[in-house]
Design a protein around this motif. Structure first.
Motif, mmCIF file in Angstrom:
data_model
loop_
_atom_site.group_PDB
_atom_site.id
_atom_site.type_symbol
_atom_site.label_atom_id
_atom_site.label_comp_id
_atom_site.label_asym_id
_atom_site.label_seq_id
_atom_site.Cartn_x
_atom_site.Cartn_y
_atom_site.Cartn_z
ATOM 1 N N ALA A 126 -5.851 6.776 0.984
ATOM 2 C CA ALA A 126 -5.248 5.443 0.980
ATOM 3 C C ALA A 126 -5.413 4.753 2.325
ATOM 4 O O ALA A 126 -5.549 5.390 3.364
ATOM 5 N N VAL A 212 1.593 1.945 1.715
ATOM 6 C CA VAL A 212 0.234 1.981 1.184
ATOM 7 C C VAL A 212 -0.224 0.570 0.849
ATOM 8 O O VAL A 212 0.457 -0.166 0.127
ATOM 9 N N ASP A 215 -5.147 2.340 -2.523
ATOM 10 C CA ASP A 215 -5.616 3.721 -2.612
ATOM 11 C C ASP A 215 -6.942 3.754 -3.361
ATOM 12 O O ASP A 215 -7.519 2.706 -3.671
#
Length: 328
Positions: A126, A212, A215
């Motif tokens: 990620a 994140v 990803d």
């Protein structure tokens, strides 16, 4: 008056010399025994990343071998691990498909032998941004500074995000750093984001409150591979077959005993248990031999590096793999 308890009589000196001689003789016998044992028991040198494979095999109780000894060597990232493999310093080790294909393309004499496909493909790689960063989408990475490892699985993710247009022009500036340096750069604001892999993703997100941005789900195979040197394949194939089957058994055990694995993983690596649990959740897999379908899927990885001008090797890509490995 302090009494002197040392006895310098000739008889005592002779006894002491004889005792020392016996100890030296015993030590030589033990050394000789150890040498004989070492000769009788070959050694398989296995490279690991952050202790993950060692912890899993120990937790599953499959690390006790018959006929050979496993010596673990730990690395922080795939690039130095692959260099050690190419130099013959280790026999086998686990890496992501991106760094393996990159290393093979650079001419390294190693082959992917055993596939480790994740149950949640793509989530273990990620691009992350620091806590409080306004960057929340891949499009916002345009023109930013992003840390990653050259030829790493994180680098491959960025190439795929660029190729699909998820990161529009202008392209980000890539800063090639090892994981420890990359984390420091993210923490101090010297880079805007970091494209990395587990357990570094969970370390940053769970322990460091990063988030994140994107990803690798749907962008690349994101398989792991146990890679072996050509020397080990020629000279230690029986041990390699046995070891890979033990790894497979360990993953089967880990799927059914996640809590036990997480506790040992946390103890061995020093990671907090919530971080170890998050990483383990993404890294569980069902390993097995490389097949023709595996090679076909990995051609997309080779093409991503080739399109970026980073894969000059012209010989057949199938030569990078050992399919249906079964040993001697």
């Amino acid at each position: 008056m302090k009494q002197n308890t040392r006895d310098f009589s000739p008889a005592v000196r002779r006894v002491r010399r004889r005792g020392v001689g016996l100890l030296v003789a015993a030590g030589l016998c033990l050394s000789a025994f150890g040498a004989v044992r070492a000769q009788a028991e070959p050694e398989l040198i296995v490279a690991d990343q952050k202790g993950q494979q060692k912890a899993l095999m120990e937790a599953a109780g499959v690390d006790h071998t018959t006929g050979y000894h496993i010596r673990w060597v730990e690395f922080d990232a795939a690039a130095p691990l692959l260099q050690a493999l190419g130099a013959g310093a280790v026999d086998t080790g686990i890496v992501g498909d991106g760094p393996f294909v990159f290393a093979w393309g650079a001419g390294l004499d190693v082959k992917a032998v055993w596939r480790v496909p994740q149950h949640q493909p793509g989530r273990a790689t990620a691009v992350i941004a620091a806590d409080g960063s306004p960057i929340t989408t891949p499009a916002q990475l345009s023109g930013k500074r992003i840390a990653t490892g050259r030829g790493s699985i994180g680098h491959l993710l960025l190439l795929r995000l660029l190729a699909t247009g998820a990161i529009p022009a202008p392209a980000p500036e890539l800063v090639f750093l090892l994981p420890v340096q990359a984390k420091a750069a993210l923490d101090t604001g010297r880079v805007d984001a970091w494209s990395t892999w587990e357990p570094y993703v969970s370390l940053a997100v769970v322990a460091g409150h990063a988030h994140v941005v994107a990803d690798a789900q749907g962008l690349m195979p994101n398989d792991g591979f146990f890679v072996a040197s050509s020397t080990a394949l020629a000279e230690k194939s029986a041990q390699l077959v046995d070891f890979y089957h033990r790894v497979t058994d360990a993953y089967k055990w880990g799927i059914g005993h996640k809590a036990d694995y997480v506790q040992l993983f946390a103890r061995q690596t020093g990671m907090p248990e919530p971080v170890a649990a998050a990483a383990a959740d993404k890294l569980m897999a069902t390993p097995g031999p490389v097949t023709a379908q595996t090679v076909k899927a990995e051609e997309a990885v080779a093409e991503a590096y080739r399109a970026a001008g980073m894969l000059a090797r012209a010989d057949g890509f199938q030569g990078a793999f050992v399919q249906d490995f079964s040993g001697p």
